[in-house]
Design an enzyme around this catalytic site. Structure first.
Site, PDB file in Angstrom:
ATOM      1  N   SER A 149       0.861  -1.181   0.000  1.00 50.22           N
ATOM      2  CA  SER A 149       0.000   0.000   0.000  1.00 50.22           C
ATOM      3  C   SER A 149       0.894   1.227   0.000  1.00 50.22           C
ATOM      4  O   SER A 149       2.049   1.167   0.443  1.00 50.22           O
ATOM      5  CB  SER A 149      -0.874   0.004   1.260  1.00 50.22           C
ATOM      6  N   TYR A 162      -0.600  -0.544  10.245  1.00 50.98           N
ATOM      7  CA  TYR A 162      -0.838  -0.974   8.865  1.00 50.98           C
ATOM      8  C   TYR A 162       0.362  -0.601   7.977  1.00 50.98           C
ATOM      9  O   TYR A 162       0.840  -1.413   7.180  1.00 50.98           O
ATOM     10  CB  TYR A 162      -2.113  -0.300   8.364  1.00 50.98           C
TER      11      TYR A 162
END
Length: 275
Positions: A149, A162
């Site tokens: 990501s 994350y």
């Protein structure tokens, strides 16, 4: 003849969203695909809606031994693995001063440890055939695509856990590319920006999932969603099908000389909200 005819693919977290779109695209181009989700019933439903040859494996990949069981299921049915897509994941957002050890560790487990274990589990089924092919003087390319990501490549406020997990999978990708390139196993990653999935939908009471008996809130605040057109040069979030296109590219023969790379699929966006 389809481009992925006779190929066997594993796509983790493939009952919904980008994972499902990826599984559908691989299947449409001839691959046999393992569909995986925490919820076996949802995975079964997805598999029944995909044209082509599919298997289903329901289970929590963060539990020790489960990635090996998944790969064993594929080998028992189809005898090989040509493509591995490490896509499974979710978010547990909070500012770092309010983040628990458990929520930090969970993101490392699903986004870095699980891809590591999946790569280790497929190792004998990718490396050993490649050794025999090398002795015969032939090249057969196999593919691993790890989903990262732009949180992992750029950082993102409220996502220290994350971002750390997604950054870790980039390091895993680049290291594995150096170790396994000699076996013609292309190892790459994709880094998604703002893709329309459950993770970027409205943060409301209906947008949750169950993990180990805990209700996990998904989504982002509506005011952040409204910023998307200003943040993304193409003017809108991407769709799961568009995200899957980048993954598919890295699984094709046209990507045989793309190795150890991170492909950003962001619509031109360089920071902020992520899939």
């Amino acid at each position: 003849m389809t481009i992925l005819e006779d190929k066997v693919a594993i796509v983790t977290g493939s009952a919904r969203g980008i994972g499902r779109a990826t599984a559908e695209l691989l299947s449409a181009h001839g691959a046999r695909v393992l569909i995986n989700d925490l919820d076996a019933d949802v995975a079964e439903q997805t598999a029944s809606e995909i044209d082509g040859d599919t298997l289903v494996f329901g289970g929590d990949l963060t539990k020790p031994g489960v990635p090996d069981q998944l790969v064993e299921r594929v080998i028992a049915e189809w005898g090989k693995v040509d493509i591995l897509i490490n896509n499974a994941g979710y978010t547990l957002d909070a500012p770092i001063h309010k983040m628990s050890d458990d929520h930090f560790q969970r993101m490392l487990d699903i986004h870095t440890v699980v891809p590591f274990r999946m790569c280790r589990a497929v190792a004998p089924h990718m490396r050993e055939p490649a050794k025999a092919e090398r002795e015969q003087g032939i090249e057969v390319f196999r593919k691993i695509v790890n989903v990262s990501s732009i949180s992992g490549t750029m950082g993102n406020a409220g996502q220290a856990n994350y971002a750390s997990g997604k950054s870790g999978v980039v390091g895993l990708t680049k290291t594995l590319a150096k170790e396994w390139g000699q076996f013609k196993i292309n190892v790459n990653a994709v880094a998604f920006g703002y893709i329309e999935t459950r993770l970027t939908a409205d943060k409301d009471a209906a947008n949750t999932m169950q993990i180990d008996g805990e209700t996990v809130q998904l989504g982002i605040p509506s005011q952040m969603r409204q910023l998307a057109p200003a943040l993304i040069p193409l003017g809108r979030p991407g769709t799961p099908a568009e995200a899957a296109g980048g993954v598919f590219l890295l699984c094709t023969p046209w990507a045989n000389y793309i190795h150890g790379q991170v492909l950003s699929i962001t619509g031109g966006q360089f920071g902020g909200m992520t899939s």
